[in-house]
Design a protein around this motif. Structure first.
Motif, PDB file in Angstrom:
ATOM      1  N   LYS A 102       0.844  -1.351   0.085  1.00  0.00           N
ATOM      2  CA  LYS A 102      -0.049   0.004   0.053  1.00  0.00           C
ATOM      3  C   LYS A 102       0.987   1.165  -0.052  1.00  0.00           C
ATOM      4  N   PHE A 103       2.044   1.049   0.451  1.00  0.00           N
ATOM      5  CA  PHE A 103       3.083   2.278   0.464  1.00  0.00           C
ATOM      6  C   PHE A 103       3.432   2.843  -1.008  1.00  0.00           C
ATOM      7  N   VAL A 104       3.255   2.063  -1.973  1.00  0.00           N
ATOM      8  CA  VAL A 104       3.515   2.371  -3.440  1.00  0.00           C
ATOM      9  C   VAL A 104       2.385   3.247  -3.683  1.00  0.00           C
ATOM     10  N   GLY A 105       1.156   2.792  -3.447  1.00  0.00           N
ATOM     11  CA  GLY A 105      -0.103   3.853  -3.936  1.00  0.00           C
ATOM     12  C   GLY A 105       0.076   5.140  -3.060  1.00  0.00           C
ATOM     13  N   VAL A 106       0.428   5.038  -1.921  1.00  0.00           N
ATOM     14  CA  VAL A 106       0.373   6.158  -0.883  1.00  0.00           C
ATOM     15  C   VAL A 106       1.465   7.175  -1.624  1.00  0.00           C
ATOM     16  N   ILE A 107       2.677   6.576  -2.131  1.00  0.00           N
ATOM     17  CA  ILE A 107       3.768   7.635  -2.538  1.00  0.00           C
ATOM     18  C   ILE A 107       3.153   8.129  -3.717  1.00  0.00           C
ATOM     19  N   ILE A 108       2.512   7.367  -4.725  1.00  0.00           N
ATOM     20  CA  ILE A 108       1.993   7.930  -5.932  1.00  0.00           C
ATOM     21  C   ILE A 108       1.145   9.112  -5.595  1.00  0.00           C
ATOM     22  N   THR A 109       0.012   8.700  -4.655  1.00  0.00           N
ATOM     23  CA  THR A 109      -0.804   9.945  -4.430  1.00  0.00           C
ATOM     24  C   THR A 109      -0.113  11.047  -3.816  1.00  0.00           C
ATOM     25  N   LEU A 110       0.856  11.114  -3.037  1.00  0.00           N
ATOM     26  CA  LEU A 110       1.586  12.289  -2.410  1.00  0.00           C
ATOM     27  C   LEU A 110       2.194  12.955  -3.537  1.00  0.00           C
ATOM     28  N   VAL A 111       2.802  12.184  -4.670  1.00  0.00           N
ATOM     29  CA  VAL A 111       3.475  12.913  -5.489  1.00  0.00           C
ATOM     30  C   VAL A 111       2.670  13.583  -6.535  1.00  0.00           C
ATOM     31  N   VAL A 112       1.742  13.038  -7.054  1.00  0.00           N
ATOM     32  CA  VAL A 112       0.570  13.422  -7.963  1.00  0.00           C
ATOM     33  C   VAL A 112      -0.038  14.528  -7.473  1.00  0.00           C
ATOM     34  N   ALA A 113      -0.583  14.207  -6.596  1.00  0.00           N
ATOM     35  CA  ALA A 113      -1.587  15.190  -5.565  1.00  0.00           C
ATOM     36  C   ALA A 113      -0.660  16.597  -5.436  1.00  0.00           C
ATOM     37  N   GLU A 114       0.800  16.506  -5.055  1.00  0.00           N
ATOM     38  CA  GLU A 114       1.532  17.735  -4.682  1.00  0.00           C
ATOM     39  C   GLU A 114       1.794  18.533  -6.361  1.00  0.00           C
ATOM     40  N   ILE A 115       1.650  17.692  -7.250  1.00  0.00           N
ATOM     41  CA  ILE A 115       2.213  18.498  -8.689  1.00  0.00           C
ATOM     42  C   ILE A 115       0.847  19.089  -8.992  1.00  0.00           C
ATOM     43  N   LEU A 116      -0.247  18.216  -8.850  1.00  0.00           N
ATOM     44  CA  LEU A 116      -1.385  18.922  -9.561  1.00  0.00           C
ATOM     45  C   LEU A 116      -2.142  19.942  -8.756  1.00  0.00           C
ATOM     46  N   ASN A 117      -1.919  19.820  -7.429  1.00  0.00           N
ATOM     47  CA  ASN A 117      -2.534  20.823  -6.449  1.00  0.00           C
ATOM     48  C   ASN A 117      -1.613  22.029  -6.300  1.00  0.00           C
TER      49      ASN A 117
END
Length: 317
Positions: free
Chosen positions: A212-227
């Motif tokens: 699940k840490f893989v999905g959490v990392i992707i969420t943090l990176v993509v959300a930080e870029i888009l937001n």
């Protein structure tokens, strides 16, 4: 008038000469103290050799004692199987965790041990291939690296938002470690309730819990870029979070099906544990609850942990 030749100088007078004392003759050893022979004598002393042998024996006994006690709680030989990975496997596994929608089959590949294997137990006649040879085999390399990356990434994002503090890394690491410990204890309790006595099945569950840490990392990176640095909130952050959560849930349900609900026909009935109908229903409910509910709660906490740690440090300051 003839003169007689001068009398020859004595060896003592020649050696006492300020110029010719060392000419033509080997230099005599200094009569002062010499530590070389003394040190060599110490190394060749029987008492010293006996002391070195006793020290080596004590170290060997200590290593054997530590290995025995560690293997009692942590099966180190079994853990080597979960870290037998390769670079192509890691890349393919990451893609599988993020895009599990069309992957088939999900069953793990089995291989027979060589004829030189010392074990002739029918239960170990079939063994699973290591992760580097089977993409469906769970590993612990990706979960461990993802766990460390999550801590470092959360600290980095806090610094980019201007909320960095040395305590942020400590709070993030403590929260992530606490979640892992609670999840492992829950899995241990679940294996007890479901009558799963096989140690390899418990290690498989622990390995799958870290993806699940893989999905959490992707969420943090993509959300930080888009937001644009606004964190994981907003429609962009929630969209990425929902996608990674659904991908992780499907990945766990398909993968853990062959761990909690083994099919004896897939291996000819050798080395597989038969499951009764009532026990099979319990394991199915546990699989759905763990893959959907538990992962949803833990992933939501992990994606919000960086902001919560920054707020906790700000309030404390």
């Amino acid at each position: 008038m003839m003169r007689s030749p001068p009398p020859p100088q004595s060896q003592q007078s020649y050696n006492n000469s300020p110029y010719g004392g060392n000419m033509g003759q080997p230099q005599q050893q200094n009569a002062g103290p010499n530590f070389g022979p003394a040190f060599g004598g110490f190394m060749n002393d029987h008492t010293a050799q006996m002391g070195f042998q006793m020290g080596q024996s004590a170290v060997k006994v200590g290593q054997e004692y530590m290995e025995q006690n560690i293997n009692r709680y942590i099966p180190l030989p079994a853990l080597k199987h979960y870290f037998n990975v390769s670079t192509p496997y890691v890349l393919r596994k990451l893609l599988l965790v993020l895009f599990p929608w069309r992957h088939k089959p999900w069953s793990r590949s089995q291989a027979r041990p060589t004829s030189s294997s010392p074990s002739h137990d029918p239960s170990t006649y079939y063994t699973f291939l290591p992760p580097r040879d089977d993409i469906n085999s769970p590993d612990m390399y990706i979960p461990v690296m993802a766990f460390v990356t999550y801590i470092l990434l959360s600290t980095l994002l806090a610094g980019l938002r201007g909320a960095f503090h040395p305590e942020v890394m400590g709070l993030t690491a403590t929260a992530a470690f606490a979640i892992v410990v609670v999840e492992i204890l829950g899995l241990k309790f679940g294996t007890y309730i479901l009558s799963i006595s096989n140690e390899s099945q418990l290690l498989d569950l622990v390995a799958y819990s870290g993806y699940k840490f893989v999905g959490v990392i992707i969420t943090l990176v993509v959300a930080e870029i888009l937001n644009r640095g606004a964190g994981t909130g907003g429609w962009a952050g929630w969209t990425v979070f929902v996608y990674t959560y659904l991908a992780n849930a499907l990945f766990l349900m398909r993968s853990l099906k062959y761990v909690l609900l083994p099919d004896p026909s897939s291996s000819g009935g050798v080395g597989m544990q038969t499951v009764a109908r009532s026990q099979r229903n319990r394991r199915t409910q546990f699989l759905a609850f763990y893959s959907c509910v538990v992962q949803l709660v833990f992933m939501w906490i992990l994606t919000r942990q960086d902001s919560m740690s920054a707020k906790a440090v700000g309030v404390k300051a």
